[in-house]
Design a protein around this motif. Structure first.
Motif, mmCIF file in Angstrom:
data_model
loop_
_atom_site.group_PDB
_atom_site.id
_atom_site.type_symbol
_atom_site.label_atom_id
_atom_site.label_comp_id
_atom_site.label_asym_id
_atom_site.label_seq_id
_atom_site.Cartn_x
_atom_site.Cartn_y
_atom_site.Cartn_z
ATOM 1 N N GLY A 160 0.788 -1.231 0.000
ATOM 2 C CA GLY A 160 0.000 0.000 0.000
ATOM 3 C C GLY A 160 0.815 1.273 0.000
ATOM 4 N N LYS A 161 2.139 1.134 -0.237
ATOM 5 C CA LYS A 161 3.002 2.314 -0.281
ATOM 6 C C LYS A 161 3.243 2.729 -1.730
ATOM 7 N N ALA A 162 3.239 4.036 -1.943
ATOM 8 C CA ALA A 162 3.488 4.578 -3.283
ATOM 9 C C ALA A 162 4.552 5.660 -3.201
ATOM 10 N N SER A 163 5.488 5.604 -4.137
ATOM 11 C CA SER A 163 6.497 6.651 -4.282
ATOM 12 C C SER A 163 6.430 7.121 -5.718
ATOM 13 N N GLY A 164 6.535 8.400 -5.918
ATOM 14 C CA GLY A 164 6.498 8.915 -7.280
ATOM 15 C C GLY A 164 7.231 10.227 -7.410
ATOM 16 N N ASP A 165 7.913 10.388 -8.535
ATOM 17 C CA ASP A 165 8.538 11.656 -8.892
ATOM 18 C C ASP A 165 7.795 12.170 -10.112
ATOM 19 N N LEU A 166 7.026 13.219 -9.915
ATOM 20 C CA LEU A 166 6.171 13.769 -10.961
ATOM 21 C C LEU A 166 6.655 15.163 -11.343
ATOM 22 N N MET A 167 6.221 15.628 -12.502
ATOM 23 C CA MET A 167 6.559 16.978 -12.960
ATOM 24 C C MET A 167 5.316 17.602 -13.565
ATOM 25 N N SER A 168 5.060 18.856 -13.211
ATOM 26 C CA SER A 168 3.978 19.607 -13.848
ATOM 27 C C SER A 168 4.538 20.897 -14.421
ATOM 28 N N SER A 169 4.440 21.025 -15.738
ATOM 29 C CA SER A 169 4.899 22.250 -16.396
ATOM 30 C C SER A 169 3.789 23.305 -16.445
ATOM 31 N N LEU A 170 2.603 22.974 -15.932
ATOM 32 C CA LEU A 170 1.454 23.878 -16.032
ATOM 33 C C LEU A 170 1.203 24.709 -14.781
ATOM 34 N N VAL A 171 1.948 24.423 -13.704
ATOM 35 C CA VAL A 171 1.774 25.183 -12.462
ATOM 36 C C VAL A 171 3.112 25.772 -12.035
ATOM 37 N N THR A 172 3.053 26.649 -11.037
ATOM 38 C CA THR A 172 4.257 27.275 -10.499
ATOM 39 C C THR A 172 4.109 27.448 -8.995
ATOM 40 N N LEU A 173 5.233 27.670 -8.331
ATOM 41 C CA LEU A 173 5.230 28.045 -6.914
ATOM 42 C C LEU A 173 5.515 29.532 -6.758
ATOM 43 N N GLN A 174 5.594 30.238 -7.873
ATOM 44 C CA GLN A 174 5.838 31.679 -7.829
ATOM 45 C C GLN A 174 4.530 32.385 -7.484
ATOM 46 N N GLU A 175 4.546 33.090 -6.377
ATOM 47 C CA GLU A 175 3.329 33.773 -5.931
ATOM 48 C C GLU A 175 2.951 34.897 -6.890
ATOM 49 N N GLY A 176 1.651 35.152 -6.989
ATOM 50 C CA GLY A 176 1.165 36.225 -7.835
ATOM 51 C C GLY A 176 0.827 35.798 -9.256
ATOM 52 N N LYS A 177 1.172 34.595 -9.641
ATOM 53 C CA LYS A 177 0.849 34.086 -10.980
ATOM 54 C C LYS A 177 -0.515 33.399 -10.927
ATOM 55 N N ASP A 178 -1.258 33.440 -12.048
ATOM 56 C CA ASP A 178 -2.582 32.812 -12.102
ATOM 57 C C ASP A 178 -2.533 31.321 -11.783
ATOM 58 N N ASN A 179 -1.472 30.671 -12.207
ATOM 59 C CA ASN A 179 -1.359 29.218 -12.044
ATOM 60 C C ASN A 179 -0.509 28.827 -10.835
ATOM 61 N N SER A 180 -0.383 29.739 -9.856
ATOM 62 C CA SER A 180 0.430 29.457 -8.672
ATOM 63 C C SER A 180 -0.318 28.583 -7.679
ATOM 64 N N LEU A 181 0.352 27.506 -7.251
ATOM 65 C CA LEU A 181 -0.209 26.640 -6.221
ATOM 66 C C LEU A 181 -0.250 27.352 -4.874
ATOM 67 N N LEU A 182 0.516 28.435 -4.759
ATOM 68 C CA LEU A 182 0.564 29.211 -3.517
ATOM 69 C C LEU A 182 -0.323 30.447 -3.593
ATOM 70 N N LYS A 183 -1.442 30.332 -4.302
ATOM 71 C CA LYS A 183 -2.386 31.443 -4.395
ATOM 72 C C LYS A 183 -2.991 31.715 -3.028
ATOM 73 N N GLU A 184 -3.663 32.833 -2.901
ATOM 74 C CA GLU A 184 -4.302 33.166 -1.625
ATOM 75 C C GLU A 184 -5.260 32.043 -1.237
#
Length: 192
Positions: A135-159
């Motif tokens: 039942g354990k899962a490990s994964g290394d994933l990549m998303s080119s569609l999001v960012t961690l840069q605040e203030g961007k529309d696609n930021s995962l760190l949005k308000e």
């Protein structure tokens, strides 16, 4: 002779000043480029605590900004063996037991779900992770569609943040709205 020497002196001085000026500009440009690069590389990874439907710790995900997008390293437990859909969701809230509070998939471009959907994908779509027999899962994933840069529309760190949700079944990568991936079984809040 003096006129010629004076002319050569002025010409030499002009060349030297010109060269100095262009070196300073290049140095400034280099500094600006390196500052931009270092601010990108200095962004701290974000750790997401995954919890199960009973609110118990069920793993972690580490999100890190890279030049090509966001790297996601997932370590999860308590899953049924096999493939599981995993997505970024629009709200940074994970209320047990069914995690509906996380909202829909993060979808700032207003597309349909799925990498294989001609009208997709959502910016929150990720590749499946696979749980082993324990039942354990490990994964290394990549998303080119999001960012961690605040203030961007696609930021995962949005308000208010966003969430990372693991589903009970595999994502088929084409069926809107969630790839037939079933119930939400793990959830973690993504906030700074």
């Amino acid at each position: 002779m003096r006129k010629w020497a004076k002319g050569v002196g002025i010409l030499t001085l002009g060349i030297l000043l010109s060269a100095c000026g262009s070196n300073n500009n290049n140095d400034m440009e280099s500094e600006q480029k390196s500052e931009g690069a270092s601010s990108m590389s200095k962004s701290s990874p974000v750790t997401v605590q995954l919890m199960d439907s009973k609110g118990k710790q069920a793993g972690t995900a580490t999100l890190e900004q890279a030049a090509e997008g966001v790297k996601v390293k997932v370590e999860a437990k308590g899953l049924t063996p096999g493939k599981h859909g995993i997505h970024f969701h629009e709200n940074g809230v994970c209320e047990v037991p069914i995690f509906e509070s996380a909202g829909k998939h993060f979808n700032t471009m207003k597309k349909q779900h799925g990498f294989e959907n001609p009208k997709g994908p959502h910016v929150g779509d990720l590749k499946n992770i696979t749980a082993d027999q324990s039942g354990k899962a490990s994964g290394d994933l990549m998303s080119s569609l999001v960012t961690l840069q605040e203030g961007k529309d696609n930021s995962l760190l949005k308000e208010g943040g966003t969430a990372l949700v693991v589903h009970a079944q595999a994502d088929d990568y084409k069926t809107d709205p969630s790839g037939n991936s079933g119930d939400r079984i793990l959830c973690g809040v993504i906030k700074k």
